[in-house]
Design a protein around this motif. Sequence first.
Motif, PDB file in Angstrom:
ATOM      1  N   GLN A   1       0.300  -9.446 -16.732  1.00 15.34           N
ATOM      2  CA  GLN A   1       1.480 -10.051 -17.347  1.00 15.34           C
ATOM      3  C   GLN A   1       1.194 -10.482 -18.780  1.00 15.34           C
ATOM      4  OE1 GLN A   1       4.578 -10.175 -16.383  1.00 15.34           O
ATOM      5  NE2 GLN A   1       5.192 -11.346 -18.182  1.00 15.34           N
TER       6      GLN A   1
ATOM      7  N   LEU B   1      -0.569 -13.264 -19.422  1.00 18.57           N
ATOM      8  CA  LEU B   1      -0.716 -14.721 -19.430  1.00 18.57           C
ATOM      9  C   LEU B   1      -2.182 -15.129 -19.542  1.00 18.57           C
ATOM     10  CD1 LEU B   1       1.871 -15.692 -16.637  1.00 18.57           C
ATOM     11  CD2 LEU B   1       2.066 -16.238 -19.062  1.00 18.57           C
TER      12      LEU B   1
ATOM     13  N   PRO C   1       2.562 -11.607 -23.049  1.00 13.62           N
ATOM     14  CA  PRO C   1       3.733 -11.476 -22.191  1.00 13.62           C
ATOM     15  C   PRO C   1       4.831 -10.671 -22.883  1.00 13.62           C
ATOM     16  CG  PRO C   1       3.046 -13.769 -22.381  1.00 13.62           C
ATOM     17  CD  PRO C   1       2.269 -12.998 -23.394  1.00 13.62           C
TER      18      PRO C   1
ATOM     19  N   PHE D   1       7.066 -15.245  -9.409  1.00 16.56           N
ATOM     20  CA  PHE D   1       6.066 -16.271  -9.155  1.00 16.56           C
ATOM     21  C   PHE D   1       5.955 -16.609  -7.671  1.00 16.56           C
ATOM     22  CE2 PHE D   1       6.777 -16.613 -13.573  1.00 16.56           C
ATOM     23  CZ  PHE D   1       5.635 -17.172 -14.113  1.00 16.56           C
TER      24      PHE D   1
ATOM     25  N   TRP E   1      18.113 -27.179 -13.124  1.00 14.89           N
ATOM     26  CA  TRP E   1      19.384 -27.604 -13.728  1.00 14.89           C
ATOM     27  C   TRP E   1      20.287 -26.419 -14.026  1.00 14.89           C
ATOM     28  CZ3 TRP E   1      14.551 -28.169 -15.904  1.00 14.89           C
ATOM     29  CH2 TRP E   1      14.240 -27.296 -16.937  1.00 14.89           C
TER      30      TRP E   1
ATOM     31  N   PHE F   1      18.238 -15.924 -17.252  1.00 15.58           N
ATOM     32  CA  PHE F   1      17.311 -16.644 -18.132  1.00 15.58           C
ATOM     33  C   PHE F   1      16.465 -15.711 -19.003  1.00 15.58           C
ATOM     34  CE2 PHE F   1      13.290 -19.211 -18.671  1.00 15.58           C
ATOM     35  CZ  PHE F   1      13.828 -20.104 -19.572  1.00 15.58           C
TER      36      PHE F   1
ATOM     37  N   LEU G   1      16.493 -15.366 -23.124  1.00 15.95           N
ATOM     38  CA  LEU G   1      15.332 -15.552 -24.003  1.00 15.95           C
ATOM     39  C   LEU G   1      15.156 -14.362 -24.942  1.00 15.95           C
ATOM     40  CD1 LEU G   1      12.656 -17.115 -21.610  1.00 15.95           C
ATOM     41  CD2 LEU G   1      14.006 -18.262 -23.353  1.00 15.95           C
TER      42      LEU G   1
ATOM     43  N   VAL H   1       4.791 -24.817 -14.307  1.00 17.79           N
ATOM     44  CA  VAL H   1       5.176 -23.472 -13.860  1.00 17.79           C
ATOM     45  C   VAL H   1       6.473 -23.023 -14.525  1.00 17.79           C
ATOM     46  CG1 VAL H   1       6.380 -24.275 -11.791  1.00 17.79           C
ATOM     47  CG2 VAL H   1       5.444 -21.966 -11.852  1.00 17.79           C
ATOM     48  N   LEU H   2       7.352 -23.973 -14.855  1.00 20.14           N
ATOM     49  CA  LEU H   2       8.600 -23.608 -15.526  1.00 20.14           C
ATOM     50  C   LEU H   2       8.325 -23.143 -16.955  1.00 20.14           C
ATOM     51  CD1 LEU H   2      11.044 -26.400 -14.295  1.00 20.14           C
ATOM     52  CD2 LEU H   2      10.610 -24.143 -13.333  1.00 20.14           C
TER      53      LEU H   2
ATOM     54  N   GLU I   1       5.583 -21.713 -17.799  1.00 21.95           N
ATOM     55  CA  GLU I   1       4.977 -20.398 -17.617  1.00 21.95           C
ATOM     56  C   GLU I   1       6.024 -19.310 -17.381  1.00 21.95           C
ATOM     57  OE1 GLU I   1       1.850 -20.045 -14.656  1.00 21.95           O
ATOM     58  OE2 GLU I   1       0.419 -20.360 -16.269  1.00 21.95           O
ATOM     59  N   VAL I   2       7.078 -19.666 -16.662  1.00 25.83           N
ATOM     60  CA  VAL I   2       8.162 -18.707 -16.450  1.00 25.83           C
ATOM     61  C   VAL I   2       8.708 -18.243 -17.794  1.00 25.83           C
ATOM     62  CG1 VAL I   2      10.531 -18.448 -15.618  1.00 25.83           C
ATOM     63  CG2 VAL I   2       8.831 -19.521 -14.167  1.00 25.83           C
ATOM     64  N   ALA I   3       9.001 -19.226 -18.657  1.00 24.99           N
ATOM     65  CA  ALA I   3       9.558 -18.885 -19.967  1.00 24.99           C
ATOM     66  C   ALA I   3       8.558 -18.063 -20.778  1.00 24.99           C
ATOM     67  CB  ALA I   3       9.939 -20.162 -20.715  1.00 24.99           C
ATOM     68  N   GLN I   4       7.275 -18.434 -20.683  1.00 23.29           N
ATOM     69  CA  GLN I   4       6.242 -17.666 -21.390  1.00 23.29           C
ATOM     70  C   GLN I   4       6.196 -16.226 -20.884  1.00 23.29           C
ATOM     71  OE1 GLN I   4       2.794 -20.003 -20.660  1.00 23.29           O
ATOM     72  NE2 GLN I   4       2.832 -20.998 -22.660  1.00 23.29           N
ATOM     73  N   SER I   5       6.255 -16.072 -19.570  1.00 23.41           N
ATOM     74  CA  SER I   5       6.104 -14.729 -19.010  1.00 23.41           C
ATOM     75  C   SER I   5       7.292 -13.838 -19.385  1.00 23.41           C
ATOM     76  CB  SER I   5       5.934 -14.797 -17.499  1.00 23.41           C
ATOM     77  OG  SER I   5       7.164 -14.944 -16.869  1.00 23.41           O
ATOM     78  N   PHE I   6       8.425 -14.456 -19.692  1.00 29.55           N
ATOM     79  CA  PHE I   6       9.570 -13.668 -20.180  1.00 29.55           C
ATOM     80  C   PHE I   6       9.513 -13.493 -21.693  1.00 29.55           C
ATOM     81  CE2 PHE I   6      11.786 -14.884 -16.171  1.00 29.55           C
ATOM     82  CZ  PHE I   6      12.109 -13.604 -15.768  1.00 29.55           C
ATOM     83  N   GLY I   7       8.382 -13.870 -22.287  1.00 29.09           N
ATOM     84  CA  GLY I   7       8.217 -13.698 -23.728  1.00 29.09           C
ATOM     85  C   GLY I   7       8.943 -14.738 -24.556  1.00 29.09           C
ATOM     86  N   GLY I   8       9.263 -15.893 -23.950  1.00 27.77           N
ATOM     87  CA  GLY I   8       9.957 -16.949 -24.686  1.00 27.77           C
ATOM     88  C   GLY I   8       9.091 -17.521 -25.797  1.00 27.77           C
TER      89      GLY I   8
ATOM     90  N   GLN J   1      11.922 -21.726 -28.071  1.00 23.16           N
ATOM     91  CA  GLN J   1      12.791 -21.512 -26.905  1.00 23.16           C
ATOM     92  C   GLN J   1      12.314 -22.326 -25.711  1.00 23.16           C
ATOM     93  OE1 GLN J   1      12.584 -17.197 -26.693  1.00 23.16           O
ATOM     94  NE2 GLN J   1      14.787 -17.071 -27.027  1.00 23.16           N
TER      95      GLN J   1
ATOM     96  N   VAL K   1      13.595 -25.271 -21.813  1.00 23.78           N
ATOM     97  CA  VAL K   1      12.882 -25.755 -20.634  1.00 23.78           C
ATOM     98  C   VAL K   1      12.555 -27.250 -20.759  1.00 23.78           C
ATOM     99  CG1 VAL K   1      10.866 -25.478 -19.144  1.00 23.78           C
ATOM    100  CG2 VAL K   1      11.896 -23.473 -20.227  1.00 23.78           C
TER     101      VAL K   1
END
Lengths: 253, 271
Positions: free
Chosen positions: A50, A52, A70, A78, A86, A95, A99, B166-167, B169-176, B180, B185
């Motif tokens: 990925q 990361l 990434p 995950f 939220w 989402f 982005l 982890v949230l 990381e989610v944004a990071q993994s989508f290239g945020g 952003q 987040v």
Amino acid sequence: MERLTVTDLSVRFGSLLALDRINLSVHAGEFMVLVGPSGCGKTTLLRVLQGLTRPTEGRVTLNGKPVTGPGQDRGFVFQQDALLPWRTVLANVGFGLELAGKQADGETVHRMIELVGLKGFEHHYPHQLSGGMRQRVNLARALAIEPAILLMDEPFAALDALTRQTMQRELLRICAAAGTTVVFITHQIDEAVYLGDRVGVMSPRPGRLVRILDIDLPRPRPDDVKRSQRFNELTSEIEEIIHSEDERKGGAT
Amino acid sequence: MTLAATSAIDDAAAEARRAKRRSLRRGLTSFVLLAILWELAGRYVLTNKLFFVPLSDVIEAAARLWSTGELQHHIAVSFTELAAGIAIAIVIGVPFGIISGISRRFRDYSDLLVAALYATPLVAVAPLLVLWLGIGAASKAAVVFLTAVFPILINTSAGIIATEAVLIEVAQSFGGSRFQIIRKVMVPSALPFMLTGMRLAIGRGIVGVVVGEILGSQAGLGYLILVAGQSFDVPNLFVGVVALAIAGISLTFLAQFAEQYATRWRRVVLE
């Protein structure tokens, strides 16, 4: 056609060798499963794919291009559902697109929600959903960016046995419908055999890819394939590989 | 599943509404009892009107002040000062809280300082602010700002830090991008904390306004209380106090409502 190639990949954390010279190639449309006991570095491997985690040595290419960080050409599912609490289902699924600066509530998002079977739940919040439904959102979110490959990190580990079974069946249906290429990680051998076109067996300390087996079970795979003789042969074979690796290292587990 | 789940949510929501109404009813009962007690005490126990008056006298005084427009004027002045101070505190406190939550280095430099300033009763510098800025609205807004900015900053920072890894990381993994991740987040995740900070800030700010006005002013509820106290006008003094109490309750309720609205996503829980 080769989609993903991993060449002589090693990862070292200080003095710990987490991954030792991994070589792997995944073809377009293939469902690749990596199975191994905890501590074998399978999650580390997925995180490197990925972008990361950075590899110490070796390289990863996706569609011929080296992976350096990434990106939206890979969708990551995950282990925990990791939804933004939220945001509604719709906003969570959108989402990744948001982005990337793309339309986040358009046709693609609705199509993915329908594909994972959550039509009618678009405006629910994660807390209003069951564990299985949350994992469906997690999956739809990764699919919505229409990635070249889907990376799944033990996504069903936290689900109860019945829900897990349903989700495995659903995953096969969804991947067949979307033509997705998948790298899926699990520590459950029966899950690996049921899902995979091929199963890579990993051993711990240092993490090595010991063998790759072709799973020659026909598709589509109904639930009772798990009771077939071939299924049992394959799971036994994988069990033996893991067991003999353990003995070779004198590991007491 | 759908039908059963939906009706379970409806049932839970209805039960929550009933519980809320019950709480409100009990709270109001206490108010009515206190009012009766006050009236009786004023009539039969503390009968010297130089020191204490029954509630009815206070209501009478309030009506008189209202009819001349005096009361509205004082309320408007105090409210404007409070609102200006809180607004500046938000505009300064939220960005600095975000930076403090994100940057370890910034936190290392500022944590001790902020903790010290938060613990200091900053109304103590109110006389200085009146000296600097005069007896108009500016000095009161400054007192409010000083007392209100730290709870906002500290809570915002705590909220940013509490963002689940982890949230991110989610944004990071989508290239945020970093920006952003902060905007989509960290800030939404910290929003309930920020609103808690603002609620605390309002409470402190009201104290700031009154202290500032008592030290030197030409209008406002603190001024009303000061003048009434100096002229032994107990009913007017109580009008000021009660008006402050009502303002405090209303603003706190408003802030609570905003908090609940901002966290509506976690209100309905199935399990």
